[in-house]
Write an enzyme that holds these catalytic residues in place. Structure first.
Site, PDB file in Angstrom:
ATOM      1  N   ARG A  15       0.828  -1.195   0.000  1.00  0.00           N
ATOM      2  CA  ARG A  15       0.000   0.000   0.000  1.00  0.00           C
ATOM      3  C   ARG A  15       0.868   1.253   0.000  1.00  0.00           C
ATOM      4  O   ARG A  15       1.955   1.293   0.528  1.00  0.00           O
ATOM      5  CB  ARG A  15      -0.919   0.006   1.225  1.00  0.00           C
ATOM      6  CG  ARG A  15      -1.961  -1.087   1.230  1.00  0.00           C
ATOM      7  CD  ARG A  15      -2.768  -1.090   2.517  1.00  0.00           C
ATOM      8  NE  ARG A  15      -3.593   0.114   2.648  1.00  0.00           N
ATOM      9  CZ  ARG A  15      -3.392   1.041   3.586  1.00  0.00           C
ATOM     10  NH1 ARG A  15      -2.397   0.948   4.420  1.00  0.00           N
ATOM     11  NH2 ARG A  15      -4.200   2.071   3.666  1.00  0.00           N
ATOM     12  N   LYS A  35       4.998  -9.568  10.480  1.00  0.00           N
ATOM     13  CA  LYS A  35       4.234  -9.579   9.234  1.00  0.00           C
ATOM     14  C   LYS A  35       4.566 -10.818   8.412  1.00  0.00           C
ATOM     15  O   LYS A  35       5.719 -11.090   8.096  1.00  0.00           O
ATOM     16  CB  LYS A  35       4.529  -8.320   8.420  1.00  0.00           C
ATOM     17  CG  LYS A  35       3.665  -8.208   7.166  1.00  0.00           C
ATOM     18  CD  LYS A  35       3.773  -6.836   6.537  1.00  0.00           C
ATOM     19  CE  LYS A  35       2.918  -6.735   5.277  1.00  0.00           C
ATOM     20  NZ  LYS A  35       2.917  -5.378   4.701  1.00  0.00           N
ATOM     21  N   ARG A  82       0.681   1.323  19.724  1.00  0.00           N
ATOM     22  CA  ARG A  82       1.516   2.078  20.660  1.00  0.00           C
ATOM     23  C   ARG A  82       2.085   1.152  21.722  1.00  0.00           C
ATOM     24  O   ARG A  82       1.386   0.226  22.181  1.00  0.00           O
ATOM     25  CB  ARG A  82       0.694   3.184  21.329  1.00  0.00           C
ATOM     26  CG  ARG A  82       0.207   4.255  20.382  1.00  0.00           C
ATOM     27  CD  ARG A  82      -0.062   5.587  21.093  1.00  0.00           C
ATOM     28  NE  ARG A  82      -0.932   5.408  22.252  1.00  0.00           N
ATOM     29  CZ  ARG A  82      -2.259   5.471  22.192  1.00  0.00           C
ATOM     30  NH1 ARG A  82      -2.859   5.649  21.038  1.00  0.00           N
ATOM     31  NH2 ARG A  82      -2.972   5.329  23.280  1.00  0.00           N
TER      32      ARG A  82
END
Length: 340
Positions: A135, A200, A338
């Site tokens: 993306r 990932k 976070r």
């Protein structure tokens, strides 16, 4: 390498680059002398030496041992269109108009073609992509033999009502394929990432070609890490992204042709269901695999960065973020978890 339609694919190597032929010869994981490779491929020893150097430049890990020859570390199998087609689920084979596996390509190849007819798909795979991207134009790294670089086109008769949620649907389809292969515990990160733990495993990219009224063609890109190797995983981590692959997940002998067939089968089933029913049949599975739900995140969108707690997605696939000012809804953006 090969293209298959209804008929068998041609076996000629005339147009196949030498580097691809050397790669295919080394995929068995054994040592092959330069002399043997040169003789079997009908080229000079010098040409073999140059081809192995090209493989290294592309990220492949090659062992070269005096008096033994070359060996491809972490070898598997070369992508083969005929084998992939044979391994497709029986109920989706007639929806595949063409299936190609090639050595290298730019990621936009299917976008440059005419739309396939409704209910038919074109599938394109490459050993590596010269312009692989995710993306927002981000680079996507994959060495030859280390990943699945898959593109699939599909034409909807009309624009689906939940088209913006298609990346979520394909994420669920990818998880279904992975479970079929024996991978458990994979998760989904809104809007388009496949995860194992916090790392990932792959990603989805959807590109649309549609008119104001009438059919809409989507080109679905799926990148899935199979066996990247320690060096490339380390190089990716230096960019700030933690990555993993199927081999690290325990699929030591994962067949990339079987992985590709499982992905295509699951996606075609999913696209047919999505065209009929939208996001509804997929949302429960997506929520069960949601890696962000309940976690503090930052969402970078067109109007700035929002802070809050991820609260899943709504019935149209938009991310819900609980903020001090109330719940906000995002249809696009980048999400960062976070610390703490």
């Amino acid at each position: 390498m090969a293209r298959t339609g209804a008929a068998a694919h041609p076996a000629a190597h005339d147009s196949t680059p030498l580097v691809a032929r050397v790669f295919a010869a080394l995929c068995d994981g054994r040592f092959h002398s330069g002399e043997q490779l040169a003789r079997s491929l009908g080229v000079s020893r010098s040409a073999i030496w140059k081809a192995t150097g090209s493989l290294r430049e592309l990220g492949a890990t090659l062992h070269a041992v005096r008096n033994r020859g070359y060996r491809l570390a972490g070898a598997g199998e070369a992508l083969d269109a005929a084998r992939i087609r044979e391994r497709l689920a029986q109920d989706v084979r007639h929806h595949v108009r063409s299936l190609e596996a090639t050595w290298s390509t730019a990621s936009s190849v299917l976008l440059e073609r005419a739309n396939p007819p409704s209910a038919l798909s074109e599938v394109f795979l490459a050993e590596y992509q010269t312009a692989g991207r995710g993306r927002r134009g981000r680079a996507w790294q994959a060495s030859p033999g280390g990943a699945i670089c898959l593109s699939l086109s599909w034409t909807f008769r009309e624009v689906p009502r939940d088209l913006g949620a298609l990346s979520l649907v394909i994420g669920v389809c990818a998880l279904r394929a992975l479970r079929e292969l024996g991978v458990v515990g994979a998760g989904l990160k809104w809007p388009n990432d496949l995860l194992l733990g916090e790392r990932k495993l792959g990603g989805v990219l959807i590109e649309l070609r549609a008119e104001s009224a009438g059919p809409a063609c989507v080109v679905i890109g799926i990148g899935l890490n199979v066996a990247l190797g320690t060096a490339l995983l380390q190089r990716i981590s230096e960019t700030g992204m933690a990555a993993t692959d199927l081999r690290s997940a325990g699929l030591a002998q994962a067949s990339r042709n079987s992985v590709a067939a499982a992905l295509v089968s699951a996606c075609l089933r999913g696209l047919r269901a999505f065209e009929r029913e939208g996001l509804t049949p997929f949302i429960a599975e997506w929520q069960a695999a949601d890696a962000l739900r309940g976690r503090p995140v930052d969402v970078s969108a067109a109007d700035g960065i929002a802070h809050g707690l991820a609260r899943g997605v709504d019935v149209h696939g938009a991310l819900l973020l609980e903020t001090p000012q109330g719940v906000r809804r995002f249809i696009a953006g980048d999400v960062t978890v976070r610390p703490g």
